[in-house]
Design an enzyme around this catalytic site. Structure first.
Site, mmCIF file in Angstrom:
data_model
loop_
_atom_site.group_PDB
_atom_site.id
_atom_site.type_symbol
_atom_site.label_atom_id
_atom_site.label_comp_id
_atom_site.label_asym_id
_atom_site.label_seq_id
_atom_site.Cartn_x
_atom_site.Cartn_y
_atom_site.Cartn_z
ATOM 1 N N ASP A 26 17.860 38.427 35.849
ATOM 2 C CA ASP A 26 18.523 37.671 36.915
ATOM 3 C C ASP A 26 17.556 37.374 38.061
ATOM 4 O OD1 ASP A 26 20.553 36.454 38.324
ATOM 5 O OD2 ASP A 26 21.324 38.321 39.153
ATOM 6 N N ASN A 74 27.450 30.625 31.264
ATOM 7 C CA ASN A 74 26.389 29.769 31.815
ATOM 8 C C ASN A 74 26.585 28.281 31.516
ATOM 9 O OD1 ASN A 74 23.742 32.253 31.419
ATOM 10 N ND2 ASN A 74 24.917 31.706 33.246
HETATM 11 C C1 FPP Z 1 19.696 34.189 35.673
HETATM 12 O O1 FPP Z 1 19.002 33.798 36.838
HETATM 13 C C2 FPP Z 1 18.943 33.755 34.524
HETATM 14 C C3 FPP Z 1 19.391 32.949 33.537
HETATM 15 C C4 FPP Z 1 20.764 32.406 33.492
HETATM 16 C C5 FPP Z 1 18.523 32.545 32.444
HETATM 17 C C6 FPP Z 1 17.599 33.600 31.927
HETATM 18 C C7 FPP Z 1 16.555 32.920 31.167
HETATM 19 C C8 FPP Z 1 15.241 33.247 31.157
HETATM 20 C C9 FPP Z 1 14.666 34.409 31.833
HETATM 21 C C10 FPP Z 1 14.234 32.449 30.480
HETATM 22 C C11 FPP Z 1 14.558 31.919 29.176
HETATM 23 C C12 FPP Z 1 14.722 32.906 28.109
HETATM 24 C C13 FPP Z 1 14.315 32.637 26.885
HETATM 25 C C14 FPP Z 1 14.675 33.523 25.776
HETATM 26 C C15 FPP Z 1 13.493 31.481 26.625
HETATM 27 P P1 FPP Z 1 19.728 32.795 37.835
HETATM 28 O O2 FPP Z 1 19.343 31.416 37.454
HETATM 29 O O3 FPP Z 1 21.182 33.076 37.850
HETATM 30 O O4 FPP Z 1 19.061 33.186 39.189
HETATM 31 P P2 FPP Z 1 19.773 33.178 40.619
HETATM 32 O O5 FPP Z 1 20.883 34.193 40.548
HETATM 33 O O6 FPP Z 1 18.673 33.594 41.533
HETATM 34 O O7 FPP Z 1 20.258 31.782 40.857
#
Ligand code: FPP
Length: 252
Positions: A26, A74
């Site tokens: 996250d 998501n």
């Molecule tokens: C949450 O951070 C993260 C995600 C919804 C995506 C996680 C994906 C990756 C780390 C990279 C891709 C993975 C692969 C397997 C290629 P957020 O976007 O919710 O962050 P925030 O809470 O700061 O907005």
């Protein structure tokens, strides 16, 4: 035994490392925002960091690493962000597979994979097939994953067995439920790490996390590196895991 790799010391004797680890990746969006970059740059940095995490966990002796990459919730994100995440997913497994091979990392997927677009399902299938022989660590990517969706899946399988007359409702046990989850052979995570300061599971491994230790840090996922992983493991090693019973010292 201290294994030297990429200038890091993996002290595998001094540290009790979890066999099965879960990580909620996250904070990509906040990481990007702090740098006035688009959210997609945060996800890209997050993907790079996943590669680092795999290397570090493999060298520490973790056997199963489950990472939360895309949840069933998501899909509610803007369409272009969802699209970028899907593209990054495809790119990640094409680009980094040789490195995963070098590290001996088998790749598996957990989640509602059947509902994903065909090209993504194809990436999952190829990634799993070509890494079957690797045995240092399993990387389990939770993609289109939701803990409640997984329980729905297991419940349906069991209900079908009741309907078919294979079992009676009173035969249903906790163990049977575990055996009907997406990947029954993967041990429940002993430790779940969540960077970015949020204190919740967000529908990650709900059934499997019943006795997981939780470890939260303020660091945003793309910055979560070797030092913090080591800190999480040393804190984990000091936790008194009682599983509803008594401490070893109190039980004597
Ligand atoms: C949450 O951070 C993260 C995600 C919804 C995506 C996680 C994906 C990756 C780390 C990279 C891709 C993975 C692969 C397997 C290629 P957020 O976007 O919710 O962050 P925030 O809470 O700061 O907005």
């Amino acid at each position: 035994m201290a294994i030297l790799g990429k200038k890091k010391t993996y002290d595998t004797e001094g540290l009790k490392v979890p066999v099965s680890l879960g990580v909620i990746m996250d904070g990509n969006g906040r990481w990007a925002k702090k740098r006035m970059l688009p959210r997609s740059a945060g996800h890209r940095a997050g993907a790079e960091n996943l590669k680092e995490l795999c290397r570090n966990c493999g060298n520490y002796g973790v056997k199963y690493l489950t990472v939360y990459a895309f949840s069933t919730e998501n899909w509610a994100r803007p369409e272009d962000e969802v699209h970028q995440l899907m593209e990054l997913f495809v790119e990640f497994f094409e680009k980094y597979d040789p490195e995963l091979e070098e590290e001996g990392i088998r790749v598996r997927f957990t989640g509602d994979i059947a509902s994903l677009p065909e090209n993504i399902r194809e990436v999952c299938k190829r990634g799993e097939e070509r890494s079957l022989h690797r045995n240092k660590m399993q990387l389990i990517v939770a993609f289109n994953y939701g803990g409640r969706r997984e329980l729905e899946y297991a419940t349906r399988l069991i209900a079908q067995k009741v309907k078919d007359g294979e079992i009676n409702p009173e035969d249903i046990t906790e163990d049977m439920i575990s055996q009907n989850m997406y990947l029954p052979d993967v041990p429940d995570p002993e430790l779940i790490i969540r960077p970015s300061g949020e204190m919740r599971l967000s529908n990650f491994l709900l059934w499997e996390s019943a006795y997981s230790e939780l470890w939260v840090s303020e660091t945003l996922w793309p910055d979560f590196g070797y030092d913090e992983l080591t800190k999480a493991f040393s804190d984990f090693a000091r936790r008194d895991r009682r599983f509803g019973g008594l401490s070893k010292k109190d039980a004597k």
